[in-house]
Design a protein around this motif. Structure first.
Motif, PDB file in Angstrom:
ATOM      1  N   ASN A   1       0.853  -1.177   0.000  1.00 22.78           N
ATOM      2  CA  ASN A   1       0.000   0.000   0.000  1.00 22.78           C
ATOM      3  C   ASN A   1       0.894   1.233   0.000  1.00 22.78           C
ATOM      4  N   SER A   2       0.527   2.246  -0.785  1.00 23.25           N
ATOM      5  CA  SER A   2       1.357   3.450  -0.841  1.00 23.25           C
ATOM      6  C   SER A   2       1.377   4.183   0.491  1.00 23.25           C
ATOM      7  N   GLN A   3       0.329   4.037   1.278  1.00 20.57           N
ATOM      8  CA  GLN A   3       0.271   4.666   2.587  1.00 20.57           C
ATOM      9  C   GLN A   3       0.043   3.569   3.621  1.00 20.57           C
ATOM     10  N   PRO A   4       1.030   3.337   4.499  1.00 21.62           N
ATOM     11  CA  PRO A   4       0.880   2.265   5.486  1.00 21.62           C
ATOM     12  C   PRO A   4      -0.326   2.514   6.396  1.00 21.62           C
ATOM     13  N   PRO A   5      -0.888   1.459   6.946  1.00 25.17           N
ATOM     14  CA  PRO A   5      -2.004   1.630   7.877  1.00 25.17           C
ATOM     15  C   PRO A   5      -1.530   2.335   9.144  1.00 25.17           C
TER      16      PRO A   5
ATOM     17  N   GLY B   1       5.008  -2.672  10.303  1.00 32.94           N
ATOM     18  CA  GLY B   1       4.955  -1.655   9.258  1.00 32.94           C
ATOM     19  C   GLY B   1       3.871  -0.614   9.403  1.00 32.94           C
ATOM     20  N   TRP B   2       3.192  -0.581  10.518  1.00 29.23           N
ATOM     21  CA  TRP B   2       2.123   0.394  10.738  1.00 29.23           C
ATOM     22  C   TRP B   2       2.708   1.713  11.222  1.00 29.23           C
TER      23      TRP B   2
ATOM     24  N   LYS C   1      13.872   1.714  15.521  1.00 29.26           N
ATOM     25  CA  LYS C   1      13.733   0.308  15.127  1.00 29.26           C
ATOM     26  C   LYS C   1      12.874   0.064  13.890  1.00 29.26           C
ATOM     27  N   SER C   2      12.018   0.999  13.507  1.00 27.57           N
ATOM     28  CA  SER C   2      11.009   0.687  12.492  1.00 27.57           C
ATOM     29  C   SER C   2      11.462   1.043  11.073  1.00 27.57           C
ATOM     30  N   HIS C   3      10.627   0.632  10.124  1.00 22.40           N
ATOM     31  CA  HIS C   3      10.910   0.828   8.699  1.00 22.40           C
ATOM     32  C   HIS C   3      10.811   2.286   8.291  1.00 22.40           C
ATOM     33  N   HIS C   4      10.027   3.045   8.977  1.00 19.78           N
ATOM     34  CA  HIS C   4       9.823   4.451   8.632  1.00 19.78           C
ATOM     35  C   HIS C   4       9.694   5.258   9.909  1.00 19.78           C
TER      36      HIS C   4
ATOM     37  N   MET D   1      -5.245  12.606  12.839  1.00 20.94           N
ATOM     38  CA  MET D   1      -5.848  12.701  11.503  1.00 20.94           C
ATOM     39  C   MET D   1      -5.076  13.681  10.615  1.00 20.94           C
ATOM     40  N   LYS D   2      -4.630  14.774  11.199  1.00 21.62           N
ATOM     41  CA  LYS D   2      -3.860  15.757  10.429  1.00 21.62           C
ATOM     42  C   LYS D   2      -2.528  15.155   9.968  1.00 21.62           C
ATOM     43  N   SER D   3      -1.892  14.374  10.819  1.00 18.94           N
ATOM     44  CA  SER D   3      -0.603  13.768  10.477  1.00 18.94           C
ATOM     45  C   SER D   3      -0.735  12.568   9.544  1.00 18.94           C
ATOM     46  N   PHE D   4      -1.694  11.687   9.829  1.00 19.57           N
ATOM     47  CA  PHE D   4      -1.803  10.429   9.094  1.00 19.57           C
ATOM     48  C   PHE D   4      -2.869  10.451   7.996  1.00 19.57           C
ATOM     49  N   GLY D   5      -3.876  11.297   8.147  1.00 20.36           N
ATOM     50  CA  GLY D   5      -4.962  11.330   7.175  1.00 20.36           C
ATOM     51  C   GLY D   5      -6.034  10.286   7.418  1.00 20.36           C
ATOM     52  N   LYS D   6      -5.736   9.315   8.268  1.00 24.24           N
ATOM     53  CA  LYS D   6      -6.703   8.252   8.572  1.00 24.24           C
ATOM     54  C   LYS D   6      -6.248   7.529   9.828  1.00 24.24           C
ATOM     55  N   ILE D   7      -7.185   6.845  10.447  1.00 21.65           N
ATOM     56  CA  ILE D   7      -6.887   5.947  11.565  1.00 21.65           C
ATOM     57  C   ILE D   7      -7.536   4.614  11.218  1.00 21.65           C
ATOM     58  N   ASP D   8      -6.708   3.598  11.010  1.00 14.34           N
ATOM     59  CA  ASP D   8      -7.225   2.281  10.625  1.00 14.34           C
ATOM     60  C   ASP D   8      -7.622   1.424  11.819  1.00 14.34           C
ATOM     61  N   ALA D   9      -6.988   1.664  12.957  1.00 15.81           N
ATOM     62  CA  ALA D   9      -7.294   0.878  14.151  1.00 15.81           C
ATOM     63  C   ALA D   9      -7.058   1.740  15.380  1.00 15.81           C
ATOM     64  N   ALA D  10      -7.791   1.437  16.439  1.00 16.44           N
ATOM     65  CA  ALA D  10      -7.615   2.138  17.710  1.00 16.44           C
ATOM     66  C   ALA D  10      -7.565   1.107  18.825  1.00 16.44           C
ATOM     67  N   ILE D  11      -6.644   1.341  19.766  1.00 13.51           N
ATOM     68  CA  ILE D  11      -6.481   0.442  20.894  1.00 13.51           C
ATOM     69  C   ILE D  11      -6.466   1.295  22.158  1.00 13.51           C
ATOM     70  N   ASN D  12      -7.353   0.999  23.089  1.00 17.23           N
ATOM     71  CA  ASN D  12      -7.414   1.754  24.334  1.00 17.23           C
ATOM     72  C   ASN D  12      -6.745   0.967  25.450  1.00 17.23           C
TER      73      ASN D  12
END
Length: 125
Positions: free
Chosen positions: A17-21, A44-45, A67-70, A94-105
């Protein structure tokens, strides 16, 4: 395993995916939240580390970035007991990522009077 839209994701999904989750994790400054952050970053998230203790979140951010890929992880301050704080943190992500694919509380309330605050919050719901 991690699922999105009912489909199991594997490590190559982020690469294809061009934009990681992205994942938004509250309580990410330590404990289970920090562990989740490391797991998602390894897969890779992009990780949004949200915590009331911003210095703890920044520490985990530095660890992930090393440690991460990006380096598209961010740390935001949040107080999950205040709706305005939650809205502000989500807006930043949202401003930084443009989307939130998952949320963990993983945020919790600690301290000497934590059980009183938890009971009070539960009773008001």
């Amino acid at each position: 395993y991690i699922y999105r839209n009912g489909r199991r994701l594997d490590e190559t999904d982020a690469e294809n995916n061009s934009q990681p989750p992205s994942v938004f994790i509250t309580g990410a400054g330590n404990g289970i939240g920090a562990g989740c952050a490391h797991l998602f970053a390894q897969r890779g998230w992009r990780v949004a580390l949200a915590d009331v203790d911003q210095s703890a979140a920044q520490h985990i951010l530095r660890t992930l970035s090393a440690k991460s890929h990006h380096e598209q992880h961010i740390a935001v301050k949040i107080d999950v007991s205040k709706e305005s704080s939650v809205k502000a943190a989500v807006a930043k992500v949202m401003k930084s990522f443009g989307k939130i694919d998952a949320a963990i509380n993983c945020a919790g309330i600690g301290g000497d009077q934590a059980w009183l605050q938890n009971i009070s919050m539960i009773l008001t719901i």
